[in-house]
Design a protein around this motif. Sequence first.
Motif, PDB file in Angstrom:
ATOM      1  N   GLY A 126     -68.077  22.541  22.792  1.00 11.28           N
ATOM      2  CA  GLY A 126     -68.162  23.905  23.302  1.00 11.28           C
ATOM      3  C   GLY A 126     -69.382  24.101  24.174  1.00 11.28           C
ATOM      4  N   LEU A 127     -70.516  23.518  23.775  1.00 11.34           N
ATOM      5  CA  LEU A 127     -71.743  23.601  24.573  1.00 11.34           C
ATOM      6  C   LEU A 127     -71.537  22.986  25.944  1.00 11.34           C
ATOM      7  N   ARG A 128     -70.925  21.838  25.966  1.00 13.18           N
ATOM      8  CA  ARG A 128     -70.715  21.134  27.233  1.00 13.18           C
ATOM      9  C   ARG A 128     -69.771  21.916  28.146  1.00 13.18           C
ATOM     10  N   LEU A 129     -68.732  22.486  27.572  1.00 14.82           N
ATOM     11  CA  LEU A 129     -67.769  23.237  28.367  1.00 14.82           C
ATOM     12  C   LEU A 129     -68.380  24.523  28.913  1.00 14.82           C
ATOM     13  N   VAL A 130     -69.108  25.264  28.078  1.00 10.29           N
ATOM     14  CA  VAL A 130     -69.736  26.517  28.516  1.00 10.29           C
ATOM     15  C   VAL A 130     -70.764  26.245  29.611  1.00 10.29           C
ATOM     16  N   ALA A 131     -71.584  25.212  29.423  1.00 11.90           N
ATOM     17  CA  ALA A 131     -72.576  24.857  30.443  1.00 11.90           C
ATOM     18  C   ALA A 131     -71.888  24.528  31.768  1.00 11.90           C
ATOM     19  N   SER A 132     -70.782  23.821  31.692  1.00  8.46           N
ATOM     20  CA  SER A 132     -70.051  23.441  32.902  1.00  8.46           C
ATOM     21  C   SER A 132     -69.499  24.664  33.625  1.00  8.46           C
ATOM     22  N   LEU A 133     -68.954  25.615  32.880  1.00  7.91           N
ATOM     23  CA  LEU A 133     -68.378  26.808  33.502  1.00  7.91           C
ATOM     24  C   LEU A 133     -69.439  27.630  34.216  1.00  7.91           C
ATOM     25  N   PHE A 134     -70.617  27.769  33.603  1.00  5.64           N
ATOM     26  CA  PHE A 134     -71.690  28.516  34.267  1.00  5.64           C
ATOM     27  C   PHE A 134     -72.161  27.795  35.528  1.00  5.64           C
ATOM     28  N   ILE A 135     -72.218  26.477  35.493  1.00  2.00           N
ATOM     29  CA  ILE A 135     -72.606  25.714  36.684  1.00  2.00           C
ATOM     30  C   ILE A 135     -71.634  25.976  37.822  1.00  2.00           C
ATOM     31  N   ILE A 136     -70.346  25.927  37.530  1.00  2.59           N
ATOM     32  CA  ILE A 136     -69.331  26.115  38.567  1.00  2.59           C
ATOM     33  C   ILE A 136     -69.395  27.531  39.134  1.00  2.59           C
ATOM     34  N   VAL A 137     -69.504  28.537  38.274  1.00  2.08           N
ATOM     35  CA  VAL A 137     -69.521  29.934  38.735  1.00  2.08           C
ATOM     36  C   VAL A 137     -70.701  30.188  39.665  1.00  2.08           C
ATOM     37  N   PHE A 138     -71.907  29.802  39.248  1.00  3.52           N
ATOM     38  CA  PHE A 138     -73.080  30.103  40.078  1.00  3.52           C
ATOM     39  C   PHE A 138     -73.128  29.237  41.328  1.00  3.52           C
ATOM     40  N   TRP A 429     -76.754  25.103  18.648  1.00  2.00           N
ATOM     41  CA  TRP A 429     -76.465  26.534  18.677  1.00  2.00           C
ATOM     42  C   TRP A 429     -77.527  27.285  19.474  1.00  2.00           C
ATOM     43  N   GLY A 430     -78.761  26.831  19.362  1.00  2.00           N
ATOM     44  CA  GLY A 430     -79.813  27.426  20.178  1.00  2.00           C
ATOM     45  C   GLY A 430     -79.571  27.181  21.651  1.00  2.00           C
ATOM     46  N   ALA A 431     -79.169  25.950  21.993  1.00  2.00           N
ATOM     47  CA  ALA A 431     -78.878  25.618  23.391  1.00  2.00           C
ATOM     48  C   ALA A 431     -77.731  26.463  23.927  1.00  2.00           C
ATOM     49  N   LEU A 432     -76.662  26.588  23.125  1.00  3.05           N
ATOM     50  CA  LEU A 432     -75.508  27.368  23.552  1.00  3.05           C
ATOM     51  C   LEU A 432     -75.884  28.835  23.765  1.00  3.05           C
ATOM     52  N   SER A 433     -76.667  29.404  22.839  1.00  8.00           N
ATOM     53  CA  SER A 433     -77.058  30.802  22.966  1.00  8.00           C
ATOM     54  C   SER A 433     -77.964  31.010  24.174  1.00  8.00           C
ATOM     55  N   GLY A 434     -78.852  30.040  24.443  1.00  4.81           N
ATOM     56  CA  GLY A 434     -79.741  30.156  25.591  1.00  4.81           C
ATOM     57  C   GLY A 434     -78.987  30.210  26.903  1.00  4.81           C
ATOM     58  N   ILE A 435     -77.961  29.356  27.033  1.00  4.70           N
ATOM     59  CA  ILE A 435     -77.162  29.336  28.263  1.00  4.70           C
ATOM     60  C   ILE A 435     -76.379  30.637  28.419  1.00  4.70           C
ATOM     61  N   VAL A 436     -75.729  31.076  27.351  1.00  5.86           N
ATOM     62  CA  VAL A 436     -74.895  32.283  27.424  1.00  5.86           C
ATOM     63  C   VAL A 436     -75.751  33.523  27.639  1.00  5.86           C
ATOM     64  N   VAL A 437     -76.816  33.674  26.852  1.00  3.81           N
ATOM     65  CA  VAL A 437     -77.680  34.853  26.980  1.00  3.81           C
ATOM     66  C   VAL A 437     -78.349  34.881  28.350  1.00  3.81           C
ATOM     67  N   GLY A 438     -78.845  33.736  28.809  1.00  2.00           N
ATOM     68  CA  GLY A 438     -79.474  33.691  30.128  1.00  2.00           C
ATOM     69  C   GLY A 438     -78.506  34.054  31.242  1.00  2.00           C
ATOM     70  N   GLY A 439     -77.305  33.482  31.196  1.00  2.06           N
ATOM     71  CA  GLY A 439     -76.316  33.748  32.235  1.00  2.06           C
ATOM     72  C   GLY A 439     -75.862  35.192  32.266  1.00  2.06           C
ATOM     73  N   PHE A 440     -75.508  35.734  31.102  1.00  4.57           N
ATOM     74  CA  PHE A 440     -75.017  37.112  31.076  1.00  4.57           C
ATOM     75  C   PHE A 440     -76.133  38.121  31.321  1.00  4.57           C
ATOM     76  N   SER A 441     -77.370  37.789  30.964  1.00  2.00           N
ATOM     77  CA  SER A 441     -78.487  38.680  31.276  1.00  2.00           C
ATOM     78  C   SER A 441     -78.627  38.847  32.778  1.00  2.00           C
ATOM     79  N   VAL A 442     -78.499  37.758  33.514  1.00  2.00           N
ATOM     80  CA  VAL A 442     -78.585  37.819  34.976  1.00  2.00           C
ATOM     81  C   VAL A 442     -77.442  38.658  35.544  1.00  2.00           C
TER      82      VAL A 442
END
Length: 503
Positions: A126-138, A429-442
């Motif tokens: 899940g971490l790898r997939l979420v990180a990948s999706l944010f990379i593609i979007v931005f 879980w910390g890594a996953l939350s950091g990516i999601v929180v950082g992305g959605f905060s922006v």
Amino acid sequence: MLNNNNTVVIATFALYFVAMFIIGFVAWRRSSDFSDYVLGGRSLGPFATAISTGASEMSGWLMVAMPGAAYLSGMSSFWIAAGLLTGSLLNWLIVAQRLRVYSFVANNSLTIPEFLAERFQQNTKGLRLVASLFIIVFYLFYTSSGLVAGGKLLNTVFGMNYELAVVLGMLAIVSYTFFGGYLAVSWTDVLQGIMMLFALVAVPVAAVTELGGVEASAASVRDASPYLLQWFSDASSGERLTWIAVVSSLAWGLGYFGQPHALARFAGINDHRNIPFARRVAVSWTAIGLVCALSIGVLGHGFFPAGIDDHERIFMFMVDMLFNPIIASVLLTAILAAVMSTADSQLLICSSTIADDIYKSVFRKHATQKELVLVGRLAVLGVSAVALMLALAPDSDVLALVSYAWAGFGACFGPTLILSLYWKRMNQWGALSGIVVGGFSVIVWSWLSGGIFDLYEIAPGFVFSLISIVLVSLLTEAPLASVSYQFDEMQHELQEKQKEALA
């Protein structure tokens, strides 16, 4: 449309394109598997790494948006440059060497999502997939900014229809990225970086000479507006900068820690012991480029005191005014080189993310090397097509597109990557939350305005991401002992190699 001889400019552009295609072909012959396509087999030397990193980080932004911002706001744009230079230096000092060593030890990770998955090992799909999706979007926004800059260049130089100009620029970039991969992108970025620096230095030197020296140049700028040479006043409005404006400008430096196309250069250098030399070259290149870009925008008022329709075209107009057609054609080609140097890197990262972190990780675990290269090349086409649609609006603003994508990457991956390299207690879980929180905060912060919400979204996004990683990691289970042990070994290996380098 500029006044220079179009025949000379067309010939120069054509020669440049031929050179890029040749480099792409040679790189294609050198790329035998997916590792070669994504990181060039970690074989790039320190000088090439340094120049290609600078070129891919700055791109058309440095030659279109930065001079445009300085022309519009004057020396108050210095604070953006100061933040960027500081961020570049800290990124090389804090991240570069550890990422080169750890990404190799962590099962030779080829992408940032793969490195995070190997770093934590447990429940990381899940971490790898979420990180990948944010990379593609931005990256869709980031790549489109390069296409916009290229479209403005061809439209300004030739009077070409903007939409056609964007399409032609995209086709040129896609051609050598599609075939050559990392080596093509890096080798072309070296040539492009040298061209960019030559152009950035040549224009302010010629401008000061034309205006009669430094004192005469300063006087002509003051005559255009008394606010242009004031560091704490915005020349476009005459108002004093607020603390929010200064902090927002400095916060641009935070974006460096999360830019996947720059981080890939750290991972792809041939030896971690070459990082210090590469750092000196890269930071020097960045410093010279930023100072010159600022100077071009401010000095532009000495030639266009009444203003121009699009402030992001000031570099092009000054080249046209100051140089003969032959020299001007080379300098205008440097702008095209700047655009291509980042867009190609971004396309390659998207390509490798889709092939390795989504296709292989989720759908085809045992995909062959040739299969991954094919998927990566098809991904280049797909991402290019979507970025093209975003870029086709003729009123698109390069700075606005870059600032949004830059903030997204910085907040998503900056805190996550830094802590993953330095903090053993961090978990998946910390890594996953950091990516999601950082992305959605922006994303959310960029929709709001007024008061504190005028702060550049990278600052709150970075802070919220950092807090989220620490809290979630401490509130959830610690990493497995085996993972912690492996991380200890990685740290020990780096320390030993650093001692060897010093000896």
